[in-house]
Design a protein around this motif. Sequence first.
Motif, PDB file in Angstrom:
ATOM      1  N   LEU A 282       8.891   8.687   1.971  1.00  0.00           N
ATOM      2  CA  LEU A 282      10.270   8.435   1.534  1.00  0.00           C
ATOM      3  C   LEU A 282      10.326   7.676   0.205  1.00  0.00           C
ATOM      4  N   PRO A 283       9.543   6.592   0.008  1.00  0.00           N
ATOM      5  CA  PRO A 283       9.552   5.942  -1.305  1.00  0.00           C
ATOM      6  C   PRO A 283       9.200   6.881  -2.453  1.00  0.00           C
ATOM      7  N   ALA A 284       8.275   7.808  -2.204  1.00  0.00           N
ATOM      8  CA  ALA A 284       7.881   8.761  -3.255  1.00  0.00           C
ATOM      9  C   ALA A 284       9.039   9.678  -3.631  1.00  0.00           C
ATOM     10  N   ARG A 285       9.779  10.131  -2.644  1.00  0.00           N
ATOM     11  CA  ARG A 285      10.924  11.014  -2.923  1.00  0.00           C
ATOM     12  C   ARG A 285      12.035  10.260  -3.658  1.00  0.00           C
ATOM     13  N   ILE A 286      12.218   8.986  -3.309  1.00  0.00           N
ATOM     14  CA  ILE A 286      13.256   8.189  -3.963  1.00  0.00           C
ATOM     15  C   ILE A 286      12.942   7.973  -5.444  1.00  0.00           C
ATOM     16  N   ILE A 287      11.676   7.769  -5.754  1.00  0.00           N
ATOM     17  CA  ILE A 287      11.305   7.366  -7.112  1.00  0.00           C
ATOM     18  C   ILE A 287      11.120   8.544  -8.071  1.00  0.00           C
ATOM     19  N   MET A 288      10.957   9.753  -7.556  1.00  0.00           N
ATOM     20  CA  MET A 288      10.661  10.902  -8.415  1.00  0.00           C
ATOM     21  C   MET A 288      11.705  11.176  -9.515  1.00  0.00           C
ATOM     22  N   PRO A 289      13.018  11.065  -9.247  1.00  0.00           N
ATOM     23  CA  PRO A 289      13.992  11.322 -10.328  1.00  0.00           C
ATOM     24  C   PRO A 289      13.838  10.416 -11.543  1.00  0.00           C
ATOM     25  N   LEU A 290      13.115   9.305 -11.388  1.00  0.00           N
ATOM     26  CA  LEU A 290      12.884   8.426 -12.533  1.00  0.00           C
ATOM     27  C   LEU A 290      12.025   9.090 -13.608  1.00  0.00           C
ATOM     28  N   LEU A 291      11.355  10.186 -13.256  1.00  0.00           N
ATOM     29  CA  LEU A 291      10.564  10.918 -14.262  1.00  0.00           C
ATOM     30  C   LEU A 291      11.435  11.298 -15.456  1.00  0.00           C
ATOM     31  N   LEU A 292      12.621  11.797 -15.169  1.00  0.00           N
ATOM     32  CA  LEU A 292      13.538  12.205 -16.236  1.00  0.00           C
ATOM     33  C   LEU A 292      14.065  10.989 -16.994  1.00  0.00           C
ATOM     34  N   VAL A 293      14.470   9.952 -16.258  1.00  0.00           N
ATOM     35  CA  VAL A 293      15.041   8.759 -16.884  1.00  0.00           C
ATOM     36  C   VAL A 293      14.023   8.077 -17.797  1.00  0.00           C
ATOM     37  N   ILE A 294      12.811   7.890 -17.295  1.00  0.00           N
ATOM     38  CA  ILE A 294      11.773   7.214 -18.070  1.00  0.00           C
ATOM     39  C   ILE A 294      11.350   8.064 -19.267  1.00  0.00           C
ATOM     40  N   GLY A 295      11.338   9.382 -19.082  1.00  0.00           N
ATOM     41  CA  GLY A 295      10.989  10.272 -20.193  1.00  0.00           C
ATOM     42  C   GLY A 295      11.947  10.131 -21.365  1.00  0.00           C
ATOM     43  N   VAL A 296      13.240  10.134 -21.077  1.00  0.00           N
ATOM     44  CA  VAL A 296      14.250   9.962 -22.130  1.00  0.00           C
ATOM     45  C   VAL A 296      14.135   8.556 -22.738  1.00  0.00           C
TER      46      VAL A 296
ATOM     47  N   HIS B 256       3.949   9.493  -8.905  1.00  0.00           N
ATOM     48  CA  HIS B 256       4.946   9.445  -9.980  1.00  0.00           C
ATOM     49  C   HIS B 256       4.293   9.120 -11.320  1.00  0.00           C
ATOM     50  N   SER B 257       3.356   8.179 -11.321  1.00  0.00           N
ATOM     51  CA  SER B 257       2.687   7.757 -12.555  1.00  0.00           C
ATOM     52  C   SER B 257       1.792   8.848 -13.120  1.00  0.00           C
ATOM     53  N   ILE B 258       1.118   9.567 -12.260  1.00  0.00           N
ATOM     54  CA  ILE B 258       0.235  10.638 -12.715  1.00  0.00           C
ATOM     55  C   ILE B 258       1.022  11.708 -13.453  1.00  0.00           C
ATOM     56  N   ILE B 259       2.149  12.095 -12.887  1.00  0.00           N
ATOM     57  CA  ILE B 259       2.972  13.140 -13.511  1.00  0.00           C
ATOM     58  C   ILE B 259       3.536  12.651 -14.836  1.00  0.00           C
ATOM     59  N   LEU B 260       4.040  11.427 -14.846  1.00  0.00           N
ATOM     60  CA  LEU B 260       4.634  10.872 -16.063  1.00  0.00           C
ATOM     61  C   LEU B 260       3.601  10.708 -17.171  1.00  0.00           C
ATOM     62  N   ALA B 261       2.351  10.529 -16.794  1.00  0.00           N
ATOM     63  CA  ALA B 261       1.293  10.305 -17.779  1.00  0.00           C
ATOM     64  C   ALA B 261       1.152  11.467 -18.753  1.00  0.00           C
ATOM     65  N   PHE B 262       1.401  12.678 -18.289  1.00  0.00           N
ATOM     66  CA  PHE B 262       1.260  13.837 -19.166  1.00  0.00           C
ATOM     67  C   PHE B 262       2.250  13.772 -20.325  1.00  0.00           C
TER      68      PHE B 262
ATOM     69  N   GLY C  58       0.809  -1.214   0.000  1.00  0.00           N
ATOM     70  CA  GLY C  58       0.000   0.000   0.000  1.00  0.00           C
ATOM     71  C   GLY C  58       0.840   1.261   0.000  1.00  0.00           C
ATOM     72  N   TYR C  59       1.914   1.276   0.785  1.00  0.00           N
ATOM     73  CA  TYR C  59       2.824   2.418   0.808  1.00  0.00           C
ATOM     74  C   TYR C  59       3.482   2.628  -0.557  1.00  0.00           C
ATOM     75  N   TYR C  60       3.971   1.514  -1.111  1.00  0.00           N
ATOM     76  CA  TYR C  60       4.709   1.613  -2.376  1.00  0.00           C
ATOM     77  C   TYR C  60       3.814   2.078  -3.526  1.00  0.00           C
ATOM     78  N   THR C  61       2.621   1.477  -3.628  1.00  0.00           N
ATOM     79  CA  THR C  61       1.732   1.840  -4.734  1.00  0.00           C
ATOM     80  C   THR C  61       1.196   3.258  -4.586  1.00  0.00           C
ATOM     81  N   THR C  62       1.044   3.713  -3.364  1.00  0.00           N
ATOM     82  CA  THR C  62       0.638   5.110  -3.153  1.00  0.00           C
ATOM     83  C   THR C  62       1.751   6.051  -3.600  1.00  0.00           C
ATOM     84  N   ALA C  63       2.996   5.706  -3.284  1.00  0.00           N
ATOM     85  CA  ALA C  63       4.136   6.530  -3.690  1.00  0.00           C
ATOM     86  C   ALA C  63       4.274   6.574  -5.209  1.00  0.00           C
ATOM     87  N   THR C  64       4.099   5.428  -5.854  1.00  0.00           N
ATOM     88  CA  THR C  64       4.265   5.382  -7.309  1.00  0.00           C
ATOM     89  C   THR C  64       3.074   5.965  -8.049  1.00  0.00           C
TER      90      THR C  64
END
Length: 381
Positions: free
Chosen positions: A322-336, A249-255, A240-246
């Motif tokens: 904390l999981p949400a903060r860790i995963i956020m930089p992946l926005l740039l990596v996944i975008g590229v 991240h998924s909502i932002i990446l969706a745009f 539940g913690y992990y999926t809430t954090a992601t």
Amino acid sequence: MSVKKNFLYSSVLTISNYLFPLLTYPYVSRILGVENIGICNFVDSIISYYVLFSSLGISMVGIREISGARNDKKELDSRFSSLILFNLITTCIAVVVLIISIYVIPRFYEFKELMWIGVVKLVGNFLLIDWFFKGIENFKYITNRTILVKLGYVISVFVLVKEPSDYCTYFLLTCLMIAVNSLFNLLYSRKFVSINVKQIELKRLIKPMLTIGFYNILTSMYTTFNVMYLGLVSTSREVGYYTTATKLHSIILAFFTAFTGVMIPRMSFLFSEGDMENFKQMIGKSLNALFAFIFPVLCMTIIFVPDIISVLSGPGYEGAFLPARIIMPLLLVIGVNQISILQVMTPMKADKYISRNSFIGALVGVIMNVTIVPYLGSVGS
């Protein structure tokens, strides 16, 4: 239809895919609680894995095949029929394996009721055929249909999900949404294409479907696999913690994903026509759009993660900060990655290079999961 109009429709579609869940998630997360949310997400991650095996590379190969034949009705029917038959075979295999797994794997059997509901999603995904409408660039229809169905989904959730014990109902509604979308697609597709068993050519699809499918499966090793493995070695609360954090991240990446999805058929068309000048210009525009969008969003979300998650999910989800903060930089990596894979390498049919690179990433992902997740839970994922 122009790229701008397609992008507009795709943006509305992608935003709706997350806007409607955003309308329900604050309600559902508070009604069901982190434990039941974790159970639903754990089971959904398992079903998504079977969906992944059943669909293989059809999401990308299908768009490429259909976009290359959209001006030739006979060839369009042939390619559509071949893709449908191939996907039917793989889906039947996936359904049989899933049913066996429910009664063989103890953790699956523990949630057998939800797993059986998930079969609806597995079959519905086979009939969804969004790849066809993206291939003919009919993003307007996809958008209108999705908004209509999701509106019904939102109303159903608020009416039928009232207590923590209603988590099965919530998961059933989520799976039925896929099935209803599929029904609309099947009926509407008859205006453009028809099944012709005499024109089926499976042989030409085997290599690209398996190659791209292999890439998708490898990619899932550091996406879908995370949730499933976390649920197997840890608790539903950690899921539940992990999926809430992601989710944030998924909502932002969706745009940005909306833009990438629109570009696949257009990039495939430009490359097939040998128009490399416009092909390269489109790549440059995509990178510029990514950098202009991601960097300010990245900074803001990392700073305000506690406030955003508190509004999104309510109290009891502090373990997701904390999981949400860790995963956020992946926005740039996944975008590229989306630009290089979906807009460049897929139209160029550089499938073997995609699979080779993904294998390395998947290997690292699995090793890290096995090493870290049993000890750090959602933070490790």
